[in-house]
Every structure is written in structure tokens, then in C-alpha cells.
Design a protein around this motif. Structure first.
Motif, PDB file in Angstrom:
ATOM      1  N   ALA A 174      -1.715  13.038   5.668  1.00 44.55           N
ATOM      2  CA  ALA A 174      -1.660  13.804   4.407  1.00 44.55           C
ATOM      3  C   ALA A 174      -2.277  13.041   3.244  1.00 44.55           C
ATOM      4  CB  ALA A 174      -0.224  14.208   4.096  1.00 44.55           C
ATOM      5  N   THR A 175      -3.481  12.548   3.438  1.00 46.34           N
ATOM      6  CA  THR A 175      -4.170  11.787   2.380  1.00 46.34           C
ATOM      7  C   THR A 175      -5.289  12.596   1.726  1.00 46.34           C
ATOM      8  OG1 THR A 175      -5.811  10.842   3.903  1.00 46.34           O
ATOM      9  CG2 THR A 175      -3.723   9.652   3.654  1.00 46.34           C
ATOM     10  N   HIS A 176      -5.311  13.890   1.931  1.00 52.43           N
ATOM     11  CA  HIS A 176      -6.433  14.715   1.499  1.00 52.43           C
ATOM     12  C   HIS A 176      -6.697  14.642  -0.007  1.00 52.43           C
ATOM     13  CE1 HIS A 176      -2.756  17.099   1.186  1.00 52.43           C
ATOM     14  NE2 HIS A 176      -3.340  17.746   0.198  1.00 52.43           N
ATOM     15  N   PHE A 177      -5.672  14.354  -0.803  1.00 55.59           N
ATOM     16  CA  PHE A 177      -5.838  14.352  -2.253  1.00 55.59           C
ATOM     17  C   PHE A 177      -6.233  12.981  -2.797  1.00 55.59           C
ATOM     18  CE2 PHE A 177      -1.406  13.541  -1.255  1.00 55.59           C
ATOM     19  CZ  PHE A 177      -1.107  12.428  -2.014  1.00 55.59           C
TER      20      PHE A 177
ATOM     21  N   ASN B 254      -7.526   6.223  14.916  1.00 54.90           N
ATOM     22  CA  ASN B 254      -8.464   7.354  14.811  1.00 54.90           C
ATOM     23  C   ASN B 254      -8.359   8.085  13.475  1.00 54.90           C
ATOM     24  OD1 ASN B 254      -9.381   6.896  17.432  1.00 54.90           O
ATOM     25  ND2 ASN B 254      -7.833   8.240  18.347  1.00 54.90           N
ATOM     26  N   GLY B 255      -7.432   7.650  12.634  1.00 57.69           N
ATOM     27  CA  GLY B 255      -7.197   8.322  11.369  1.00 57.69           C
ATOM     28  C   GLY B 255      -8.117   7.843  10.265  1.00 57.69           C
ATOM     29  N   ARG B 256      -7.835   8.304   9.073  1.00 54.58           N
ATOM     30  CA  ARG B 256      -8.752   8.072   7.937  1.00 54.58           C
ATOM     31  C   ARG B 256      -8.941   6.603   7.603  1.00 54.58           C
ATOM     32  NH1 ARG B 256      -8.245  10.552   1.779  1.00 54.58           N
ATOM     33  NH2 ARG B 256     -10.200   9.635   1.003  1.00 54.58           N
TER      34      ARG B 256
ATOM     35  N   THR C 260       6.789   9.717   2.539  1.00 62.33           N
ATOM     36  CA  THR C 260       5.420  10.215   2.440  1.00 62.33           C
ATOM     37  C   THR C 260       4.436   9.088   2.165  1.00 62.33           C
ATOM     38  OG1 THR C 260       6.195  12.361   1.658  1.00 62.33           O
ATOM     39  CG2 THR C 260       3.902  11.820   1.248  1.00 62.33           C
ATOM     40  N   GLY C 261       4.786   8.180   1.257  1.00 63.03           N
ATOM     41  CA  GLY C 261       3.899   7.056   0.961  1.00 63.03           C
ATOM     42  C   GLY C 261       3.639   6.200   2.183  1.00 63.03           C
ATOM     43  N   ILE C 262       4.676   5.962   2.969  1.00 60.08           N
ATOM     44  CA  ILE C 262       4.518   5.197   4.209  1.00 60.08           C
ATOM     45  C   ILE C 262       3.620   5.949   5.178  1.00 60.08           C
ATOM     46  CG2 ILE C 262       5.743   4.319   6.246  1.00 60.08           C
ATOM     47  CD1 ILE C 262       8.185   3.931   4.294  1.00 60.08           C
ATOM     48  N   GLY C 263       3.858   7.250   5.319  1.00 62.09           N
ATOM     49  CA  GLY C 263       3.022   8.048   6.207  1.00 62.09           C
ATOM     50  C   GLY C 263       1.570   8.059   5.787  1.00 62.09           C
ATOM     51  N   MET C 264       1.323   8.103   4.495  1.00 67.00           N
ATOM     52  CA  MET C 264      -0.051   8.086   4.006  1.00 67.00           C
ATOM     53  C   MET C 264      -0.775   6.819   4.414  1.00 67.00           C
ATOM     54  SD  MET C 264       0.454   9.755   0.206  1.00 67.00           S
ATOM     55  CE  MET C 264      -1.257   9.476  -0.263  1.00 67.00           C
ATOM     56  N   ASP C 265      -0.055   5.701   4.507  1.00 71.94           N
ATOM     57  CA  ASP C 265      -0.710   4.460   4.928  1.00 71.94           C
ATOM     58  C   ASP C 265      -1.104   4.501   6.397  1.00 71.94           C
ATOM     59  OD1 ASP C 265      -1.739   1.934   4.136  1.00 71.94           O
ATOM     60  OD2 ASP C 265      -0.133   0.974   5.277  1.00 71.94           O
ATOM     61  N   PHE C 266      -0.512   5.424   7.141  1.00 74.23           N
ATOM     62  CA  PHE C 266      -0.939   5.651   8.526  1.00 74.23           C
ATOM     63  C   PHE C 266      -2.012   6.741   8.601  1.00 74.23           C
ATOM     64  CE2 PHE C 266       3.144   3.604   9.167  1.00 74.23           C
ATOM     65  CZ  PHE C 266       2.916   2.784  10.260  1.00 74.23           C
ATOM     66  N   GLY C 267      -2.472   7.203   7.449  1.00 70.98           N
ATOM     67  CA  GLY C 267      -3.535   8.198   7.412  1.00 70.98           C
ATOM     68  C   GLY C 267      -3.068   9.630   7.384  1.00 70.98           C
TER      69      GLY C 267
ATOM     70  N   ARG D  78       0.841  -1.214   0.000  1.00 70.26           N
ATOM     71  CA  ARG D  78       0.000   0.000   0.000  1.00 70.26           C
ATOM     72  C   ARG D  78       0.871   1.258   0.000  1.00 70.26           C
ATOM     73  NH1 ARG D  78      -2.812  -2.756   4.147  1.00 70.26           N
ATOM     74  NH2 ARG D  78      -1.872  -1.298   5.632  1.00 70.26           N
ATOM     75  N   SER D  79       1.980   1.217   0.738  1.00 64.15           N
ATOM     76  CA  SER D  79       2.875   2.372   0.780  1.00 64.15           C
ATOM     77  C   SER D  79       3.399   2.702  -0.613  1.00 64.15           C
ATOM     78  CB  SER D  79       4.044   2.103   1.729  1.00 64.15           C
ATOM     79  OG  SER D  79       3.599   1.953   3.066  1.00 64.15           O
ATOM     80  N   ALA D  80       3.687   1.682  -1.402  1.00 69.57           N
ATOM     81  CA  ALA D  80       4.151   1.899  -2.772  1.00 69.57           C
ATOM     82  C   ALA D  80       3.069   2.557  -3.616  1.00 69.57           C
ATOM     83  CB  ALA D  80       4.590   0.583  -3.397  1.00 69.57           C
ATOM     84  N   LEU D  81       1.826   2.109  -3.447  1.00 69.96           N
ATOM     85  CA  LEU D  81       0.720   2.693  -4.204  1.00 69.96           C
ATOM     86  C   LEU D  81       0.486   4.141  -3.786  1.00 69.96           C
ATOM     87  CD1 LEU D  81      -1.772  -0.318  -4.161  1.00 69.96           C
ATOM     88  CD2 LEU D  81      -0.130   0.312  -5.936  1.00 69.96           C
ATOM     89  N   PHE D  82       0.512   4.401  -2.495  1.00 68.54           N
ATOM     90  CA  PHE D  82       0.328   5.771  -2.019  1.00 68.54           C
ATOM     91  C   PHE D  82       1.473   6.673  -2.474  1.00 68.54           C
ATOM     92  CE2 PHE D  82      -2.477   3.970   1.491  1.00 68.54           C
ATOM     93  CZ  PHE D  82      -3.636   4.528   0.974  1.00 68.54           C
ATOM     94  N   ALA D  83       2.681   6.137  -2.485  1.00 62.88           N
ATOM     95  CA  ALA D  83       3.832   6.939  -2.934  1.00 62.88           C
ATOM     96  C   ALA D  83       3.671   7.342  -4.394  1.00 62.88           C
ATOM     97  CB  ALA D  83       5.129   6.165  -2.726  1.00 62.88           C
TER      98      ALA D  83
END
Length: 216
Positions: A143-146, A211-213, A134-141, A38-43
Motif C-alpha cells: 500500500a505505498t501507491h501514494f 518482488n515488491g516496490r 500500516t507504516g510497518i507494512g509499507m516498509d514491506f512494499g 523507515r516504518s516511522a517515516l512511512f507511518a
């Protein structure tokens, strides 16, 4: 599924990408392996959102490899005597060298993996390191606003979360309890050990992720 979504969900099919993915699936827990993919996809989504150009600003194959292998230090083979990020970077470098990647490519992946828990440093080293973090962080919810809900749902349908944050921290702390040298003072792992030893024995990262997205 739209053509754009199919493109996103289609993982790289080079020999080294296939072998890296097989290594992760064979040696990591399902929760950790899914997190890595998932981190790769988010990245990739982040790169597109930022206007980073594949093949110019970053190498998309190295982005996939660095993301997919970023937690390989939590495997049995990766459990050595350094921080899990560094042990993982070393193991990934050994694997990629054996696959015939150039020294420069291996070094770029090593740096991205070793720095993925280092805020303010990864972002200044290279576009690759910044995108991996950033991709790893996005998987924790984070900075996923976009990312629209349909895309998020497709990613999680393909790679369910499986209590990812708790599983990761269980694995990180188990290694450190067995090898205290893996949790040097002020490291992320040392923080996890301290939080797990203090009531309510749940880390702030687990709470924030739950509690995140995306949830845990």
C-alpha cells in the motif's frame, strides 16, 4: 531537498525519542533498526495521506516511539518467553515507564507493538495501532501507491534496506528455535518456522518483499 521533505526526514528530538532511537541503534541489527525508523517515516506519510490530525487523532510522539520500538523484542534483552511482538511490547513499556511516560501513553504504545502482526485487530483498536501496522507494512512494499519515487528514494538513501526481510525472519526464527514457546501454533513465527523448514526454505514474506516496490 524541499521543506516538506526536510520535515519528514527530521526525527523527533524529545529526550525520550532520542533515547529510544539510541536504544534501537545500540541493540538491534542495522537492518532491523533501519526498518524501524523507515516504518516511522512511512507511518507519518500514511497519517497525512489519510487526513489523520496529529495531536487530535493520534499522538505523533507515540507514533514515532511505537514504530521505532516495534521490533525491540528481537534484541537480546527482548528475547524472553513470549511471542516476539509481546516481548517487544513489554520491553518497550518498561523502557517508556522508566522515561516517565504516563500509564495511558505506555499502554497505547504497548498495544500498538503487541498487535502489529495482527491484521484486522490493530486497525480496530486505535488510530495509533492502525498507523503503526500500516507504516510497518509499507516498509514491506504494501500500500505505498501514494508515496512518490523521490520520497521513497530519500528514505532509503538515509536508511538503506540491508536485506531487511531476510534479516528480520532470521532473527525471529533463531529466537523461536531456541525457545519454542515463542512460536505458538498459528502464530506468524510458527508460519515462518514452517516455511523455512520446507524447500526452498524461503518465506512467502521474503519473496513478496523482494518482488515488491522497495525490494529486500
Amino acid at each position: 531537498m524541499t521543506e516538506t521533505m526536510i520535515d519528514l526526514m527530521t526525527l523527533p528530538d524529545t529526550p525520550v525519542a532520542r533515547r529510544a532511537l539510541a536504544l534501537v541503534k545500540d541493540t538491534e541489527s542495522p537492518a532491523t533498526a533501519h526498518h524501524s525508523i523507515r516504518s516511522a517515516l512511512f507511518a507519518r506519510l500514511c497519517a497525512d495521506h489519510q487526513g489523520a490530525r496529529p495531536g487530535h487523532d493520534y499522538d505523533p510522539d507515540l507514533l514515532f516511539l511505537a514504530c521505532v520500538l516495534h521490533d525491540i523484542g528481537l534484541t537480546e534483552a527482548g528475547d524472553r518467553d513470549q511471542r516476539f511482538e509481546v516481548d517487544g511490547a513489554d520491553l518497550a513499556a518498561e523502557f517508556l515507564t522508566a522515561q516517565g511516560l504516563s500509564a495511558d501513553a505506555v499502554d497505547a504504545v504497548w498495544e500498538a507493538i503487541a498487535l502489529h502482526t495482527s491484521p484486522g485487530i490493530a486497525e480496530r483498536r486505535s488510530t495509533l495501532s492502525a498507523l503503526v501496522r500500516t507504516g510497518i507494512g509499507m516498509d514491506f512494499g504494501i500500500a505505498t501507491h501514494f508515496v512518490d519515487d523521490t520520497t521513497g528514494a530519500a528514505i532509503h538513501a538515509a536508511y538503506p534496506r540491508l536485506n531487511m526481510a531476510t534479516t528480520l525472519i532470521d532473527e525471529i526464527t533463531a529466537q523461536a528455535l531456541n525457545r519454542p514457546e515463542k512460536a505458538p501454533l498459528h502464530s506468524l513465527t510458527a508460519d515462518f518456522l514452517r516455511e523455512r523448514a520446507t524447500p526452498p526454505h524461503t518465506t512467502s514474506l521474503e519473496t513478496a518483499t523482494s518482488n515488491g516496490r522497495w525490494g529486500n
